[in-house]
Design an enzyme around this catalytic site. Structure first.
Site, mmCIF file in Angstrom:
data_model
loop_
_atom_site.group_PDB
_atom_site.id
_atom_site.type_symbol
_atom_site.label_atom_id
_atom_site.label_comp_id
_atom_site.label_asym_id
_atom_site.label_seq_id
_atom_site.Cartn_x
_atom_site.Cartn_y
_atom_site.Cartn_z
ATOM 1 N N GLY A 205 -80.554 -56.575 92.413
ATOM 2 C CA GLY A 205 -80.178 -57.822 91.740
ATOM 3 C C GLY A 205 -79.398 -58.730 92.658
ATOM 4 O O GLY A 205 -79.371 -58.514 93.873
ATOM 5 N N ASN A 206 -78.787 -59.733 92.085
ATOM 6 C CA ASN A 206 -77.955 -60.643 92.882
ATOM 7 C C ASN A 206 -76.722 -61.018 92.075
ATOM 8 O O ASN A 206 -76.606 -60.660 90.903
ATOM 9 C CB ASN A 206 -78.764 -61.869 93.310
ATOM 10 C CG ASN A 206 -79.275 -62.642 92.124
ATOM 11 O OD1 ASN A 206 -78.512 -63.267 91.400
ATOM 12 N ND2 ASN A 206 -80.589 -62.564 91.886
#
Ligand code: C5P
Length: 399
Positions: A205-206
């Site tokens: 993810g980020n």
């Protein structure tokens, strides 16, 4: 002009008697006026006067109408809120988000534009505490009308006199109309960051919190647009009054965006989208390997949703992309933006710098907006909500 729901807040200063004229003028112009008076305001002007002139019950006590949750419903229903007079004390309370009285609750519970008409002695208006509070409120988009220079309550005169009621009414109506400049428009916003599952418990993810995208949806809705917000793993709640669709992965985001984009006048792709996803997703938790100290992951490319939307665009849709870059040099950052806008083909690109301590979880942002030719059309810095309003100004102003 269609009839507006106007909340007139009155705080405790001698200029409160002039609030009666503000209410009268609004009522005679056909607007539905709801008065919220502080207990101090009622020492200056009588409740029967306010009720008769506004033709509605006056709200003062936080504990009235509890069954109707009136301390929030009055603000939620407002198209515009004006506080006249706004004393130094009330300005300080609004600046610090205090909800100790009905007026504070009403303002906090509302997304409507707020206009303040200050009235106080010159020394109080110029006091650094008041100056700082006014600056804070301005940065949040709250408008001020006055104060003017003139005769004050005592023998003194100077800056601090409340504006004339007709000037206050004109400012309120201007703000209300301008604030609905996106009425009839349909806006699609993506926000947050996609997550690509490796197994049932892990993902790639980020750090996008979704705050800037949510602020864009909030701003567009407050300006009268019909808004659909597609949120991927948001860290903040979606705003009231928007249609919210939740997604997790890039492929989920793509399928919803493609379906929703068709009817949108403005598409703002603020979500941070994973460029790659694991080539395989394990159906059970990947175990630590005993035979090797490294683990290789194979990734495959995700579709570029923004490019797809640009390719399928219809009519005079406006399409806005985002570019979050870690490049420290301003000129190089802009060059990256220019290359990206050419690659993506969107009408505008909002370029901002991100890093370990910049951009993501913050409530503030600094952005540059470029057009499809790579020209800088404007910039914005401040709260994510004020940046959102500026972006909407820039991308619609050119139309
Ligand atoms: O290429 P990059 O990820 O930096 O581009 C950012 C812009 O493109 C954002 O507006 C983002 O929402 C969009 N994007 C997309 N699909 C991808 C990657 C990015 O729509 N696969």
């Amino acid at each position: 002009m269609t009839a507006l729901n106007v909340v007139v807040g009155i705080s405790g200063g001698i200029a409160a008697y002039k609030a009666v004229s503000v209410i009268r003028e609004l009522v005679l112009a056909g607007h539905d006026v709801h008065v919220v008076a502080t207990s101090n305001a009622l020492k200056f002007v009588g409740l029967p006067t306010l009720e008769a002139i506004s033709r509605n019950p006056v709200h003062t006590d936080l504990y009235e109408g509890v069954d109707e949750v009136r301390h929030v419903s009055v603000g939620q229903a407002a198209d515009v809120i004006v506080v006249a007079p706004a004393t130094a004390n009330t300005i300080a309370k609004i600046a610090t988000g205090q909800a100790s009285d009905f007026l504070g609750n009403t303002i906090l519970a509302s997304t409507a534009p707020v206009v303040l008409a200050p009235a106080m002695h010159t020394e109080m208006w110029q006091n650094p505490a008041t100056v700082a509070n006014v600056e804070t409120l301005r940065s949040r988009g709250i408008r001020f009308v006055g104060p003017e220079s003139g005769q004050l309550t005592g023998s003194d005169s100077g800056l601090g006199r409340m504006s004339e009621p007709s000037d206050i009414v004109a400012a309120v109506l201007d703000v209300a109309v301008a604030s609905r400049d996106l009425a009839g428009r349909s806006v699609l916003v993506t926000a947050g960051g996609t997550r690509e599952p490796l197994d049932p418990v892990r993902f790639i993810g980020n750090r996008s919190s979704g705050k800037q995208g949510v602020a864009l949806a909030t701003a567009a809705a407050a300006r009268g647009a019909s808004v659909t917000l597609i949120g991927a793993n948001l860290e903040v709640a979606p705003p009231a009054g928007v249609r919210f669709i939740e997604v997790g992965t890039t492929l989920e985001l793509q399928s919803i965006v493609n379906a929703e984009a068709v009817t949108a006048d403005l598409i703002v792709m603020a979500a941070a989208v994973a460029d790659y996803r694991p080539a395989e997703t394990a159906q059970s938790k990947i175990k630590k390997r005993s035979d090797s100290s490294t683990l290789e992951l194979r990734l495959e490319e995700n579709p570029d949703i923004l490019r797809g939307v640009v390719a399928a665009r219809s009519g005079d849709q406006v399409i806005v992309g985002f570019a979050a870059e870690t490049e420290p040099d301003d000129a190089a950052l802009l060059e990256l933006g220019r290359a990206k806008v050419t690659r993506k083909g969107c009408d505008y690109l909002v370029v901002n710098r991100v890093g370990w301590t910049e951009g993501f979880a913050s409530d503030r942002n600094t952005v540059i907006v470029i057009n499809t030719a790579g020209d800088r059309v404007g910039e914005a810095s401040g709260s994510k909500l004020s940046v959102a309003h500026r972006i909407l100004d820039l991308v619609f102003a050119a139309r």
